[in-house]
Design a protein around this motif. Structure first.
Motif, PDB file in Angstrom:
ATOM      1  N   ALA A  70       0.330   5.107 -19.688  1.00  0.00           N
ATOM      2  CA  ALA A  70       1.677   4.837 -19.171  1.00  0.00           C
ATOM      3  C   ALA A  70       1.918   3.354 -18.900  1.00  0.00           C
ATOM      4  CB  ALA A  70       1.925   5.646 -17.900  1.00  0.00           C
ATOM      5  N   LEU A  71       0.883   2.633 -18.480  1.00  0.00           N
ATOM      6  CA  LEU A  71       1.045   1.205 -18.194  1.00  0.00           C
ATOM      7  C   LEU A  71       1.029   0.374 -19.466  1.00  0.00           C
ATOM      8  CD1 LEU A  71      -1.228   0.750 -15.044  1.00  0.00           C
ATOM      9  CD2 LEU A  71       1.199   1.329 -15.164  1.00  0.00           C
ATOM     10  N   GLY A  72       0.527   0.958 -20.555  1.00  0.00           N
ATOM     11  CA  GLY A  72       0.478   0.232 -21.813  1.00  0.00           C
ATOM     12  C   GLY A  72      -0.376  -1.021 -21.720  1.00  0.00           C
ATOM     13  N   ILE A  73      -0.007  -1.997 -22.506  1.00  0.00           N
ATOM     14  CA  ILE A  73      -0.741  -3.257 -22.555  1.00  0.00           C
ATOM     15  C   ILE A  73      -0.052  -4.323 -21.709  1.00  0.00           C
ATOM     16  CG2 ILE A  73       0.464  -4.326 -24.523  1.00  0.00           C
ATOM     17  CD1 ILE A  73      -3.375  -4.067 -24.002  1.00  0.00           C
ATOM     18  N   MET A  74       1.031  -3.930 -21.005  1.00  0.00           N
ATOM     19  CA  MET A  74       1.844  -4.900 -20.269  1.00  0.00           C
ATOM     20  C   MET A  74       1.094  -5.615 -19.146  1.00  0.00           C
ATOM     21  SD  MET A  74       4.444  -5.183 -21.976  1.00  0.00           S
ATOM     22  CE  MET A  74       5.284  -6.332 -20.885  1.00  0.00           C
ATOM     23  N   PRO A  75       0.163  -4.971 -18.406  1.00  0.00           N
ATOM     24  CA  PRO A  75      -0.600  -5.742 -17.410  1.00  0.00           C
ATOM     25  C   PRO A  75      -1.362  -6.907 -18.032  1.00  0.00           C
ATOM     26  CG  PRO A  75      -0.834  -3.415 -16.967  1.00  0.00           C
ATOM     27  CD  PRO A  75      -0.123  -3.525 -18.286  1.00  0.00           C
ATOM     28  N   TYR A  76      -1.887  -6.706 -19.238  1.00  0.00           N
ATOM     29  CA  TYR A  76      -2.587  -7.790 -19.943  1.00  0.00           C
ATOM     30  C   TYR A  76      -1.607  -8.902 -20.310  1.00  0.00           C
ATOM     31  CZ  TYR A  76      -5.266 -10.218 -23.547  1.00  0.00           C
ATOM     32  OH  TYR A  76      -5.899 -11.187 -24.292  1.00  0.00           O
ATOM     33  N   GLN A 131     -11.682 -14.392 -20.018  1.00  0.00           N
ATOM     34  CA  GLN A 131     -12.347 -13.618 -18.969  1.00  0.00           C
ATOM     35  C   GLN A 131     -11.479 -13.524 -17.720  1.00  0.00           C
ATOM     36  OE1 GLN A 131     -15.138 -12.198 -19.819  1.00  0.00           O
ATOM     37  NE2 GLN A 131     -15.520 -11.140 -17.887  1.00  0.00           N
ATOM     38  N   LEU A 132     -10.853 -14.639 -17.343  1.00  0.00           N
ATOM     39  CA  LEU A 132      -9.935 -14.628 -16.200  1.00  0.00           C
ATOM     40  C   LEU A 132      -8.737 -13.723 -16.472  1.00  0.00           C
ATOM     41  CD1 LEU A 132      -9.913 -18.433 -15.241  1.00  0.00           C
ATOM     42  CD2 LEU A 132     -10.994 -16.571 -13.981  1.00  0.00           C
ATOM     43  N   THR A 133      -8.272 -13.700 -17.718  1.00  0.00           N
ATOM     44  CA  THR A 133      -7.156 -12.840 -18.093  1.00  0.00           C
ATOM     45  C   THR A 133      -7.529 -11.374 -17.917  1.00  0.00           C
ATOM     46  OG1 THR A 133      -6.429 -14.477 -19.734  1.00  0.00           O
ATOM     47  CG2 THR A 133      -5.514 -12.263 -19.916  1.00  0.00           C
ATOM     48  N   ARG A 134      -8.764 -11.013 -18.271  1.00  0.00           N
ATOM     49  CA  ARG A 134      -9.217  -9.625 -18.104  1.00  0.00           C
ATOM     50  C   ARG A 134      -9.285  -9.249 -16.628  1.00  0.00           C
ATOM     51  NH1 ARG A 134     -13.092 -11.406 -22.170  1.00  0.00           N
ATOM     52  NH2 ARG A 134     -12.480 -10.606 -24.219  1.00  0.00           N
ATOM     53  N   TYR A 135      -9.820 -10.154 -15.804  1.00  0.00           N
ATOM     54  CA  TYR A 135      -9.869  -9.879 -14.358  1.00  0.00           C
ATOM     55  C   TYR A 135      -8.452  -9.682 -13.809  1.00  0.00           C
ATOM     56  CZ  TYR A 135     -14.771 -11.409 -14.447  1.00  0.00           C
ATOM     57  OH  TYR A 135     -16.108 -11.521 -14.720  1.00  0.00           O
ATOM     58  N   GLY A 136      -7.547 -10.549 -14.244  1.00  0.00           N
ATOM     59  CA  GLY A 136      -6.151 -10.431 -13.817  1.00  0.00           C
ATOM     60  C   GLY A 136      -5.524  -9.129 -14.282  1.00  0.00           C
ATOM     61  N   THR A 137      -5.910  -8.673 -15.480  1.00  0.00           N
ATOM     62  CA  THR A 137      -5.387  -7.417 -16.014  1.00  0.00           C
ATOM     63  C   THR A 137      -5.788  -6.238 -15.136  1.00  0.00           C
ATOM     64  OG1 THR A 137      -5.495  -8.287 -18.279  1.00  0.00           O
ATOM     65  CG2 THR A 137      -5.345  -5.902 -18.021  1.00  0.00           C
ATOM     66  N   VAL A 138      -7.057  -6.213 -14.714  1.00  0.00           N
ATOM     67  CA  VAL A 138      -7.532  -5.130 -13.836  1.00  0.00           C
ATOM     68  C   VAL A 138      -6.760  -5.135 -12.523  1.00  0.00           C
ATOM     69  CG1 VAL A 138      -9.511  -4.224 -12.573  1.00  0.00           C
ATOM     70  CG2 VAL A 138      -9.831  -5.146 -14.872  1.00  0.00           C
ATOM     71  N   LEU A 139      -6.549  -6.318 -11.957  1.00  0.00           N
ATOM     72  CA  LEU A 139      -5.839  -6.433 -10.678  1.00  0.00           C
ATOM     73  C   LEU A 139      -4.394  -5.960 -10.801  1.00  0.00           C
ATOM     74  CD1 LEU A 139      -6.100  -7.450  -7.743  1.00  0.00           C
ATOM     75  CD2 LEU A 139      -5.281  -9.682  -8.541  1.00  0.00           C
ATOM     76  N   ILE A 140      -3.696  -6.456 -11.828  1.00  0.00           N
ATOM     77  CA  ILE A 140      -2.285  -6.085 -12.019  1.00  0.00           C
ATOM     78  C   ILE A 140      -2.161  -4.611 -12.352  1.00  0.00           C
ATOM     79  CG2 ILE A 140      -0.245  -6.454 -13.474  1.00  0.00           C
ATOM     80  CD1 ILE A 140      -1.116  -9.383 -13.741  1.00  0.00           C
TER      81      ILE A 140
END
Length: 445
Positions: A78-84, A117-126
Motif C-alpha cells: 500500500a505504501l509503494g515505493i513513495m517512502p524511498y 545507505q542513508l536513503t535506505r535508513y530514511g526509507t525505513v523511518l518514513i
C-alpha cells in the motif's frame, strides 16, 4: 534499415538483453500481484464499498496514483515505493545546505554508496510513520457504520503486525527496484511507479468504450479526442528531450607521449531540468484542504476554502500553475549547480569560448539556465492543468488523467529512458535501433 518489427525481433536475439527484459517483467508482475493482496484482518467486501465513492482529488488519491491502486486496496504494498522517493528528495534538498552531505556528494562512488545507505535508513523511518498513519485510517474507515477492520482483530497486535508488513513491503519494493536497475533494463524505482500508472490505462479505455457503446459519445468525437492525446504526448516528448547545448573547449595538454584535450564538447542544459517534481510538490499542496475536509466534513472554515479551490475551479487551476512555476525554479536550483559545473570545467582545463573561467562562467550558465527554465515551467503548468479542461469535453476522469499531469510525464519519461537503454544494447552489438536516423535520446542521453 530494419523495420520496427525486425527491431523487436533483434531485441530477443541478444541473450543478455532478452534475459534482462524477462527478469524485469517477472519482478514487475510480482509488484502488481502484491498490490492486490489485502492486509490480514481487513474485510475486503466492506473495504471495496467504503472506497468505491472515494475521491481521487485528495492527497490520498494522489498518493494512490503512484502505488497503482494498492493504497485503496489496503494491500501489503500500500505504501509503494513513495517512502524511498520521499527519503531521496529529503536528502537531495538537504545536500544543498548540509556540509556533510555536500562532502559525500563530492567523494565519488564511495560517497554515493553512503548516501544510498542513508536513503535506505530514511526509507525505513518514513515507511514506519506512514504505515502507522495507514493503520489509523483503516481503523476509522467504515461502510454504513460497519468497520472495515472487525472488532475481533482490533488491538495492539494487529497494529504492530500491519506496520511491520507495510514497512517490509516498501523495503521489498525498494530491493526489487534496485535488482531491476542492476540486472534488468531501465531504472527499477521509476518502472515500479510506471507500471502502477499504466495499470489504470486499460480501465480508462474501457470507460471510454462504454460511453461509445451507450451512445453518450460519438465515434468521431472519440477519434478527435484520441488524436488530441497523441499530439499532447508528442509535445511532451519534444520538450522532455529538449536541451540547450553550451560548447566547452578543452585546451591541449601533453601527458607522457600522449596529447589530451583540444576537442569541443557540450554541456546539455535541459529545458525541463526539474522533471515531474514541481507537479508533485504543487498538487500535494493544493490537495491539502480537500484532504483535511475528508477528516473534518462538518468544519465550516474548511468547507468554504474547499469551495474556492476545489478540483477544476479557477482558483485551483491558478494556484496549481503558479506553484508549479515556482517549484520548477526551486528544484532546478537544487538539482543543477552552475558554480560546481564551472569549478569542474576549470580543473579539467575546459572553458566556454568567449567567457572567462570561474565566476563569469558560472554566471553565464546560470543566466542561460534561468532563461530556458521559464518556458519549461510554463509548459509543465499547462500539462498539469490539461486534465481539468479535457474533462469539460466529456472525457471520463480516469482517461483524462492521461492527457497531462503527473501520469503522462512519468510514463513518457520512464518509457524514453527504458527505450534509450534498449537502444544502447542494440547499437553496441551492431543492430539497428528504433530510429532510422540519429539516436533515441533518453533522460540520461
Amino acid at each position: 534499415m530494419a523495420t520496427l518489427k525486425d527491431t523487436f525481433r533483434n531485441i530477443f536475439k541478444i541473450h543478455e538483453l532478452r534475459q534482462r527484459i524477462l527478469y524485469t517483467i517477472a519482478l514487475l508482475i510480482i509488484v502488481r500481484i502484491g498490490s492486490h493482496i489485502t492486509l490480514p484482518g481487513i474485510d475486503t467486501v466492506l473495504l471495496n464499498e467504503a472506497t468505491k465513492n472515494s475521491s481521487s482529488n485528495t492527497l490520498f488519491g494522489f498518493y494512490d496514483l503512484f502505488v497503482g491502486g494498492a493504497f485503496k486496496n489496503a494491500a501489503i504494498f500500500a505504501l509503494g515505493i513513495m517512502p524511498y522517493i520521499s527519503s531521496s528528495i529529503v536528502l537531495q534538498i538537504a545536500g544543498a545546505v548540509v556540509p556533510y552531505l555536500q562532502k559525500l556528494q563530492k567523494e565519488g562512488e564511495d560517497g554515493r554508496k553512503k548516501i544510498n545507505q542513508l536513503t535506505r535508513y530514511g526509507t525505513v523511518l518514513i515507511a514506519g510513520f506512514q504505515s502507522w498513519g495507514t493503520t489509523s485510517i483503516l481503523l476509522h474507515m467504515n461502510n454504513n457504520g460497519m468497520p472495515v477492520v472487525p472488532e475481533a482483530v482490533r488491538g495492539f497486535a494487529w497494529i504492530l503486525s500491519t506496520v511491520i508488513i507495510l514497512t517490509s513491503g516498501t523495503m521489498f519494493l525498494m530491493w526489487m527496484g534496485e535488482q531491476i536497475t542492476d540486472k534488468g533494463i531501465g531504472n527499477g524505482i521509476s518502472l515500479i511507479i510506471f507500471i502502477g500508472i499504466i495499470d489504470r490505462f486499460p480501465f480508462a479505455i474501457l470507460d471510454e468504450y462504454q460511453l461509445i457503446a451507450s451512445g453518450s459519445r460519438n465515434i468521431v468525437i472519440e477519434v478527435v479526442i484520441i488524436s488530441l492525446m497523441v499530439l499532447i504526448i508528442a509535445g511532451v516528448i519534444f520538450v522532455t528531450q529538449g536541451t540547450r547545448r553550451i560548447p566547452v573547449q578543452y585546451a591541449k595538454r601533453v601527458v607522457g607521449r600522449k596529447v589530451y584535450g583540444g576537442v569541443t564538447q557540450y554541456i546539455p542544459l535541459r529545458v525541463n531540468t526539474a522533471g515531474v517534481m514541481p507537479i508533485i510538490f504543487a498538487q500535494s499542496i493544493v490537495f491539502i484542504p480537500t484532504t483535511l475536509l475528508s477528516f473534518f466534513p462538518n468544519n465550516e472554515f474548511l468547507s468554504n476554502i474547499n469551495r474556492y479551490i476545489s478540483y477544476g475551479s479557477f482558483f485551483y487551476t491558478l494556484a496549481e500553475a503558479l506553484l508549479i512555476i515556482f517549484f520548477t525554479y526551486f528544484y532546478t536550483a537544487i538539482a543543477f549547480n552552475p558554480q560546481e559545473v564551472s569549478d569542474n570545467m576549470k580543473k579539467q582545463g575546459g572553458f566556454i569560448p568567449g567567457i572567462r573561467p570561474g565566476k563569469q562562467t558560472a554566471d553565464f550558465i546560470d543566466n542561460i539556465l534561468t532563461k530556458i527554465t521559464l518556458p519549461g515551467s510554463v509548459f509543465l503548468a499547462i500539462i498539469a492543468i490539461l486534465p481539468v479542461f479535457v474533462r469539460y469535453l466529456g472525457v471520463s476522469s480516469s482517461f483524462a488523467s492521461f492527457f497531462g499531469g503527473t501520469s503522462l510525464l512519468i510514463v513518457v519519461g520512464v518509457a524514453l529512458d527504458t527505450l534509450q537503454q534498449i537502444e544502447s544494447h542494440l547499437l553496441m552489438r551492431h543492430y539497428d535501433g528504433f530510429m532510422k536516423s540519429g539516436k533515441l535520446k533518453g533522460r540520461r542521453g
